[in-house]
Design a protein around this motif. Structure first.
Motif, PDB file in Angstrom:
ATOM      1  N   ASP A  65      90.589  65.803  87.323  1.00  6.03           N
ATOM      2  CA  ASP A  65      90.171  65.086  86.122  1.00  6.03           C
ATOM      3  C   ASP A  65      91.216  65.170  85.021  1.00  6.03           C
ATOM      4  O   ASP A  65      91.760  66.241  84.744  1.00  6.03           O
TER       5      ASP A  65
ATOM      6  N   THR B 108      91.553  63.887  80.994  1.00  6.85           N
ATOM      7  CA  THR B 108      90.807  63.350  79.863  1.00  6.85           C
ATOM      8  C   THR B 108      91.749  62.702  78.869  1.00  6.85           C
ATOM      9  O   THR B 108      92.694  63.330  78.395  1.00  6.85           O
TER      10      THR B 108
ATOM     11  N   ASN C 201      89.880  60.486  87.387  1.00 11.62           N
ATOM     12  CA  ASN C 201      90.006  61.431  88.493  1.00 11.62           C
ATOM     13  C   ASN C 201      91.100  60.899  89.410  1.00 11.62           C
ATOM     14  O   ASN C 201      90.966  59.809  89.969  1.00 11.62           O
TER      15      ASN C 201
ATOM     16  N   SER D 193      88.259  57.665  90.419  1.00  8.63           N
ATOM     17  CA  SER D 193      87.154  57.218  89.571  1.00  8.63           C
ATOM     18  C   SER D 193      87.595  57.212  88.113  1.00  8.63           C
ATOM     19  O   SER D 193      88.549  57.878  87.730  1.00  8.63           O
TER      20      SER D 193
ATOM     21  N   THR E 295      85.600  57.356  84.268  1.00  4.74           N
ATOM     22  CA  THR E 295      84.366  57.535  83.511  1.00  4.74           C
ATOM     23  C   THR E 295      84.686  57.273  82.046  1.00  4.74           C
ATOM     24  O   THR E 295      85.558  57.928  81.471  1.00  4.74           O
ATOM     25  N   TYR E 296      84.009  56.280  81.456  1.00  7.12           N
ATOM     26  CA  TYR E 296      84.272  55.892  80.068  1.00  7.12           C
ATOM     27  C   TYR E 296      83.058  56.251  79.234  1.00  7.12           C
ATOM     28  O   TYR E 296      81.962  55.760  79.481  1.00  7.12           O
TER      29      TYR E 296
ATOM     30  N   GLY F 166      81.238  58.824  79.290  1.00  2.95           N
ATOM     31  CA  GLY F 166      80.188  59.406  80.105  1.00  2.95           C
ATOM     32  C   GLY F 166      79.592  58.483  81.155  1.00  2.95           C
ATOM     33  O   GLY F 166      78.709  58.888  81.904  1.00  2.95           O
ATOM     34  N   VAL F 167      80.043  57.226  81.226  1.00  2.00           N
ATOM     35  CA  VAL F 167      79.506  56.263  82.183  1.00  2.00           C
ATOM     36  C   VAL F 167      80.556  55.997  83.258  1.00  2.00           C
ATOM     37  O   VAL F 167      81.669  55.550  82.951  1.00  2.00           O
ATOM     38  N   LEU F 168      80.178  56.249  84.516  1.00  2.00           N
ATOM     39  CA  LEU F 168      81.071  55.968  85.640  1.00  2.00           C
ATOM     40  C   LEU F 168      81.275  54.461  85.735  1.00  2.00           C
ATOM     41  O   LEU F 168      80.312  53.694  85.755  1.00  2.00           O
ATOM     42  N   GLN F 169      82.535  54.038  85.784  1.00  2.00           N
ATOM     43  CA  GLN F 169      82.866  52.616  85.774  1.00  2.00           C
ATOM     44  C   GLN F 169      83.165  52.099  87.179  1.00  2.00           C
ATOM     45  O   GLN F 169      83.665  52.838  88.029  1.00  2.00           O
TER      46      GLN F 169
END
Length: 151
Positions: free
Chosen positions: A93, A95, A111, A128, A130-131, A133-136
């Motif tokens: 991951d 950030t 990721n 993956s 994640t924007y 907190g939402v997996l895109q």
């Protein structure tokens, strides 16, 4: 004569070169780094950069202690009004903070898996995104990736 034949065989054996993998001249190497493009839209499908909700020149990305500017290329046909990010980082991951304005900073977690390394460049596979907190959903975008974020 036996010594000469032995010496010739010895030199021949150790002068062979393994050409299974061609050498790369790193001074001439031009790497293709995969990118992730981000389209920001509202609930009605309006592009939030195109309609100036977020000003392209004000958008910055903070990653690993660095601030990246000019991440929106409005003068490049096909990618205008999209945020453009190179896939860089480490295995696992990563950030990133996307500062859309003075008041709005979003979080993107990429990721990644290191695929290969050439001339000091590490190339990654995007597993993956994640924007906030939402997996895109990752979409293919001419060999790169695109996510569409509804804000």
């Amino acid at each position: 004569m036996k010594f000469f034949l032995f010496f010739f065989s010895f030199i021949s054996l150790f002068s062979c070169k393994n050409d299974d993998e061609p050498e790369i001249d790193c001074a001439l190497y031009d790497p293709f780094i995969s990118s992730l493009f981000i389209k920001l839209i509202d609930s009605e499908g309006q592009n939030l950069i195109e309609n100036n909700t977020y000003i392209a020149d004000d958008i910055t990305v903070l990653f690993n202690g660095y601030t990246y500017t000019n991440v929106v290329f409005n003068d490049v046909q096909g990618i205008e009004n999209l945020i453009s990010l190179n896939l860089i980082g480490v295995d696992g991951d990563n950030t990133l903070k996307i500062k859309l304005s003075e008041e709005v900073t979003d979080t993107l977690i990429l990721n990644l898996t290191a695929e290969s390394q050439v001339c000091g460049w590490t190339f990654f596979i995007l597993n993956s995104a994640t924007y906030n907190g939402v997996l895109q959903q990752l979409e293919d975008f001419n060999g790169n990736h695109l996510i569409t974020v509804i804000k």
